[in-house]
Design a protein around this motif. Structure first.
Motif, PDB file in Angstrom:
ATOM      1  N   ARG A 304      96.987  56.073   2.189  1.00  0.00           N
ATOM      2  CA  ARG A 304      96.530  57.130   3.092  1.00  0.00           C
ATOM      3  C   ARG A 304      95.748  56.563   4.268  1.00  0.00           C
ATOM      4  NH1 ARG A 304      93.002  60.819  -0.541  1.00  0.00           N
ATOM      5  NH2 ARG A 304      92.396  58.736  -1.313  1.00  0.00           N
ATOM      6  N   PHE A 305      96.022  57.114   5.467  1.00  0.00           N
ATOM      7  CA  PHE A 305      95.240  56.741   6.636  1.00  0.00           C
ATOM      8  C   PHE A 305      93.760  56.987   6.360  1.00  0.00           C
ATOM      9  CE2 PHE A 305      99.150  57.834   9.330  1.00  0.00           C
ATOM     10  CZ  PHE A 305      99.506  56.497   9.460  1.00  0.00           C
ATOM     11  N   ASN A 306      92.932  56.117   6.904  1.00  0.00           N
ATOM     12  CA  ASN A 306      91.475  56.182   6.786  1.00  0.00           C
ATOM     13  C   ASN A 306      90.969  55.900   5.374  1.00  0.00           C
ATOM     14  OD1 ASN A 306      91.028  56.905   9.552  1.00  0.00           O
ATOM     15  ND2 ASN A 306      91.671  58.990   9.049  1.00  0.00           N
ATOM     16  N   GLU A 307      91.865  55.741   4.404  1.00  0.00           N
ATOM     17  CA  GLU A 307      91.460  55.383   3.052  1.00  0.00           C
ATOM     18  C   GLU A 307      91.926  53.987   2.675  1.00  0.00           C
ATOM     19  OE1 GLU A 307      89.433  57.225   1.337  1.00  0.00           O
ATOM     20  OE2 GLU A 307      89.462  58.825   2.825  1.00  0.00           O
ATOM     21  N   ARG A 308      93.046  53.543   3.254  1.00  0.00           N
ATOM     22  CA  ARG A 308      93.630  52.253   2.843  1.00  0.00           C
ATOM     23  C   ARG A 308      92.716  51.077   3.159  1.00  0.00           C
ATOM     24  NH1 ARG A 308      98.453  51.545   7.379  1.00  0.00           N
ATOM     25  NH2 ARG A 308      97.245  52.248   9.184  1.00  0.00           N
ATOM     26  N   PHE A 309      91.842  51.219   4.166  1.00  0.00           N
ATOM     27  CA  PHE A 309      90.912  50.148   4.498  1.00  0.00           C
ATOM     28  C   PHE A 309      89.506  50.419   3.970  1.00  0.00           C
ATOM     29  CE2 PHE A 309      94.032  49.891   8.094  1.00  0.00           C
ATOM     30  CZ  PHE A 309      94.582  48.669   7.729  1.00  0.00           C
ATOM     31  N   ARG A 310      89.349  51.436   3.137  1.00  0.00           N
ATOM     32  CA  ARG A 310      88.035  51.807   2.620  1.00  0.00           C
ATOM     33  C   ARG A 310      88.074  51.908   1.106  1.00  0.00           C
ATOM     34  NH1 ARG A 310      86.552  56.791   6.780  1.00  0.00           N
ATOM     35  NH2 ARG A 310      86.672  55.582   8.739  1.00  0.00           N
ATOM     36  N   PRO A 311      88.077  50.797   0.401  1.00  0.00           N
ATOM     37  CA  PRO A 311      88.087  50.850  -1.066  1.00  0.00           C
ATOM     38  C   PRO A 311      86.869  51.585  -1.592  1.00  0.00           C
ATOM     39  CG  PRO A 311      87.485  48.663  -0.287  1.00  0.00           C
ATOM     40  CD  PRO A 311      87.947  49.425   0.922  1.00  0.00           C
ATOM     41  N   GLN A 312      87.070  52.378  -2.635  1.00  0.00           N
ATOM     42  CA  GLN A 312      86.005  53.213  -3.167  1.00  0.00           C
ATOM     43  C   GLN A 312      85.740  52.865  -4.627  1.00  0.00           C
ATOM     44  OE1 GLN A 312      84.353  55.294  -1.146  1.00  0.00           O
ATOM     45  NE2 GLN A 312      85.749  54.741   0.539  1.00  0.00           N
ATOM     46  N   SER A 313      84.569  52.312  -4.883  1.00  0.00           N
ATOM     47  CA  SER A 313      84.126  52.033  -6.254  1.00  0.00           C
ATOM     48  C   SER A 313      82.766  51.364  -6.159  1.00  0.00           C
ATOM     49  CB  SER A 313      85.105  51.109  -6.998  1.00  0.00           C
ATOM     50  OG  SER A 313      85.033  49.795  -6.495  1.00  0.00           O
ATOM     51  N   ALA A 314      82.095  51.256  -7.284  1.00  0.00           N
ATOM     52  CA  ALA A 314      80.806  50.559  -7.298  1.00  0.00           C
ATOM     53  C   ALA A 314      81.003  49.101  -6.899  1.00  0.00           C
ATOM     54  CB  ALA A 314      80.178  50.656  -8.690  1.00  0.00           C
ATOM     55  N   TRP A 315      82.126  48.521  -7.318  1.00  0.00           N
ATOM     56  CA  TRP A 315      82.410  47.128  -6.972  1.00  0.00           C
ATOM     57  C   TRP A 315      82.513  46.974  -5.455  1.00  0.00           C
ATOM     58  CZ3 TRP A 315      85.555  43.846  -4.449  1.00  0.00           C
ATOM     59  CH2 TRP A 315      85.590  42.506  -4.867  1.00  0.00           C
ATOM     60  N   ALA A 316      83.220  47.901  -4.815  1.00  0.00           N
ATOM     61  CA  ALA A 316      83.381  47.837  -3.363  1.00  0.00           C
ATOM     62  C   ALA A 316      82.038  48.031  -2.658  1.00  0.00           C
ATOM     63  CB  ALA A 316      84.379  48.887  -2.905  1.00  0.00           C
ATOM     64  N   ASP A 317      81.202  48.909  -3.198  1.00  0.00           N
ATOM     65  CA  ASP A 317      79.888  49.130  -2.591  1.00  0.00           C
ATOM     66  C   ASP A 317      79.029  47.865  -2.653  1.00  0.00           C
ATOM     67  OD1 ASP A 317      80.558  51.743  -2.057  1.00  0.00           O
ATOM     68  OD2 ASP A 317      79.574  52.565  -3.840  1.00  0.00           O
ATOM     69  N   LEU A 319      80.166  44.805  -2.735  1.00  0.00           N
ATOM     70  CA  LEU A 319      80.733  43.842  -1.788  1.00  0.00           C
ATOM     71  C   LEU A 319      80.275  44.152  -0.368  1.00  0.00           C
ATOM     72  CD1 LEU A 319      82.648  41.385  -1.589  1.00  0.00           C
ATOM     73  CD2 LEU A 319      84.446  43.000  -0.981  1.00  0.00           C
ATOM     74  N   ARG A 320      80.262  45.432  -0.003  1.00  0.00           N
ATOM     75  CA  ARG A 320      79.793  45.812   1.334  1.00  0.00           C
ATOM     76  C   ARG A 320      78.338  45.380   1.535  1.00  0.00           C
ATOM     77  NH1 ARG A 320      82.562  50.675  -0.136  1.00  0.00           N
ATOM     78  NH2 ARG A 320      84.526  50.867   1.016  1.00  0.00           N
ATOM     79  N   ALA A 321      77.524  45.581   0.522  1.00  0.00           N
ATOM     80  CA  ALA A 321      76.112  45.208   0.624  1.00  0.00           C
ATOM     81  C   ALA A 321      75.968  43.693   0.750  1.00  0.00           C
ATOM     82  CB  ALA A 321      75.350  45.725  -0.592  1.00  0.00           C
ATOM     83  N   ARG A 322      76.724  42.947  -0.025  1.00  0.00           N
ATOM     84  CA  ARG A 322      76.686  41.487   0.056  1.00  0.00           C
ATOM     85  C   ARG A 322      77.097  41.018   1.452  1.00  0.00           C
ATOM     86  NH1 ARG A 322      80.614  39.420  -4.333  1.00  0.00           N
ATOM     87  NH2 ARG A 322      80.189  37.455  -3.198  1.00  0.00           N
ATOM     88  N   PHE A 323      78.107  41.647   2.000  1.00  0.00           N
ATOM     89  CA  PHE A 323      78.579  41.265   3.329  1.00  0.00           C
ATOM     90  C   PHE A 323      77.492  41.512   4.372  1.00  0.00           C
ATOM     91  CE2 PHE A 323      80.716  42.401   7.341  1.00  0.00           C
ATOM     92  CZ  PHE A 323      81.441  41.238   7.565  1.00  0.00           C
ATOM     93  N   ARG A 324      76.854  42.677   4.313  1.00  0.00           N
ATOM     94  CA  ARG A 324      75.795  42.999   5.283  1.00  0.00           C
ATOM     95  C   ARG A 324      74.655  41.992   5.202  1.00  0.00           C
ATOM     96  NH1 ARG A 324      76.890  48.406   3.688  1.00  0.00           N
ATOM     97  NH2 ARG A 324      75.100  48.338   2.263  1.00  0.00           N
ATOM     98  N   VAL A 325      74.229  41.658   3.983  1.00  0.00           N
ATOM     99  CA  VAL A 325      73.115  40.728   3.809  1.00  0.00           C
ATOM    100  C   VAL A 325      73.478  39.343   4.335  1.00  0.00           C
ATOM    101  CG1 VAL A 325      71.706  39.516   2.089  1.00  0.00           C
ATOM    102  CG2 VAL A 325      72.124  41.978   1.855  1.00  0.00           C
ATOM    103  N   ALA A 326      74.684  38.871   4.003  1.00  0.00           N
ATOM    104  CA  ALA A 326      75.103  37.544   4.456  1.00  0.00           C
ATOM    105  C   ALA A 326      75.233  37.495   5.974  1.00  0.00           C
ATOM    106  CB  ALA A 326      76.425  37.164   3.796  1.00  0.00           C
ATOM    107  N   MET A 327      75.741  38.556   6.565  1.00  0.00           N
ATOM    108  CA  MET A 327      75.889  38.593   8.016  1.00  0.00           C
ATOM    109  C   MET A 327      74.510  38.571   8.687  1.00  0.00           C
ATOM    110  SD  MET A 327      79.150  38.809   9.084  1.00  0.00           S
ATOM    111  CE  MET A 327      79.330  39.933  10.473  1.00  0.00           C
ATOM    112  N   LYS A 328      73.571  39.324   8.146  1.00  0.00           N
ATOM    113  CA  LYS A 328      72.227  39.353   8.718  1.00  0.00           C
ATOM    114  C   LYS A 328      71.563  37.992   8.590  1.00  0.00           C
ATOM    115  CE  LYS A 328      67.866  41.938   8.525  1.00  0.00           C
ATOM    116  NZ  LYS A 328      67.143  43.054   7.865  1.00  0.00           N
TER     117      LYS A 328
END
Length: 356
Positions: A304-317, A319-328
């Motif tokens: 689905r558009f707008n969903e295929r690039f937005r994985p949804q799960s605690a695991w994905a959340d 990963l997003r947090a890890r990415f933000r911290v590493a980028m900062k």
């Protein structure tokens, strides 16, 4: 299933979405194929030239950042097992498996066709994306130089272009890319999936090594080219543990921008990827696919558009947090691509620039 040295897929599974299976069940058709093709092809790379009528493809997808693209080649010798473009080979009645990485198509008319498109009175410039379906710097580019000719045209008419690759062959065109960058007409994304050369060779058997990609990223950044790292795809329980290390390595090479994309398994990619996992990582195949399905609503893929690039799960959340911290930590940001369309000079179809 046995691995095939130098190739990504371990089989040549046939697509069931088009006409090939029904055609193969016809004995007369099989006899004709044997007469024409002879013995089954070896696993050497074969290239067929295509001569399409148009080369610029337009899309209206709401979740991608470009509306037009060029694919100078179909199929990709890099052989990345996860490649979302594999299903496109089914349109040629070829397998998205080994055929995708061994039976390639080149479009030598692409520069001429693009010139004709850009010369149309109705044409309005916007960045042309290259590397959206197959890599513009895969090995056969060294012979055909189609990507280089397209960049030469873009520089001539001052048309913006974006490039995505996992090959250091892009440095062969650094002269053109530097010139485009001076007028804010180019952006480059270097795809880096893993820093482990062994794992990279299994995932992407004929792509450049991780060290060569990092070297290319550094040389592009040093040359003043807006280049960013693409940590793509991230594969849970296989490459996700390298996220911080990849960001750190790219920052050390001068990159100031990076993004990540979760693995997608559309159509025939899912069974090919499962087969690859069972061959190379049988002990963790169940975990990898389990996490992927958890992020995709219980399925191998969510198209689905707008969903295929937005994985949804605690695991994905996480990963997003890890990415933000590493980028900062490394003073990096996601890429923001704003190329200049105002310098475009419409060409004449005969190769001359318009005076208007």
């Amino acid at each position: 299933m046995n691995a095939i040295k130098g190739r990504g897929s371990v089989s040549n599974q046939t697509s069931t979405r088009f006409a090939l299976p029904s055609s193969q069940s016809d004995g007369d058709w099989l006899d004709e194929r044997e007469r024409i093709d002879g013995a089954p092809p070896r696993l050497s790379t074969q290239v067929t030239e295509l001569h399409p009528r148009t080369i610029l493809s337009f899309n209206r997808s709401p979740d991608i950042s470009f509306d037009r693209s060029i694919n100078a080649y179909n199929g990709c010798e890099h052989g990345c097992i996860y490649c979302f473009a594999r299903p496109s080979h089914a349109w040629h009645d070829l397998s998205p498996g080994l055929d995708f990485e061994t039976r390639l198509f080149a479009k030598p008319d692409a520069p001429r066709l693009l010139r004709e498109t850009l010369a149309r009175r109705s044409y309005h410039p916007a960045p042309i994306a290259m590397g959206t379906n197959t890599d513009p710097y895969q090995p056969i580019e060294g012979r055909y130089r189609i990507t280089r000719q397209i960049l030469e045209l873009c520089l001539e008419v001052r048309h913006p272009v974006t490039l995505v690759t996992k090959s250091d062959r892009i440095l062969a065109d650094l002269d053109l890319i530097e010139a485009l960058a001076r007028d804010n007409l180019v952006s480059v994304g270097l795809s880096i999936t893993s820093l482990d050369p062994r794992l990279s060779r299994l995932l992407e058997p004929r792509a450049a090594s991780p060290s060569k990609r990092l070297d290319a990223l550094e040389k592009l950044c040093t040359a003043g080219v807006p280049a960013h790292a693409m940590i793509a795809p991230v594969i849970p329980a296989l490459t996700d543990g390298e996220l911080e290390a990849i960001i750190a390595a790219c920052a050390a090479r001068g990159a100031r921008h990076a993004q990540w994309i979760m693995i997608r398994l559309p159509h025939e990619v899912a069974p090919l990827f499962r087969e690859w996992l069972e061959t190379h990582f049988p002990e963790r195949a169940g975990k990898v696919m389990g996490v992927i399905r958890e992020m995709r609503g219980g399925k191998d893929n969510d198209p689905r558009f707008n969903e295929r690039f937005r994985p949804q799960s605690a695991w994905a959340d996480v990963l997003r947090a890890r990415f933000r911290v590493a980028m900062k930590r490394h003073a990096m940001e996601p890429p923001s691509i704003r190329l200049d369309t105002t310098k475009f000079r419409k060409p004449a179809p005969d190769g001359q620039l318009s005076l208007l």
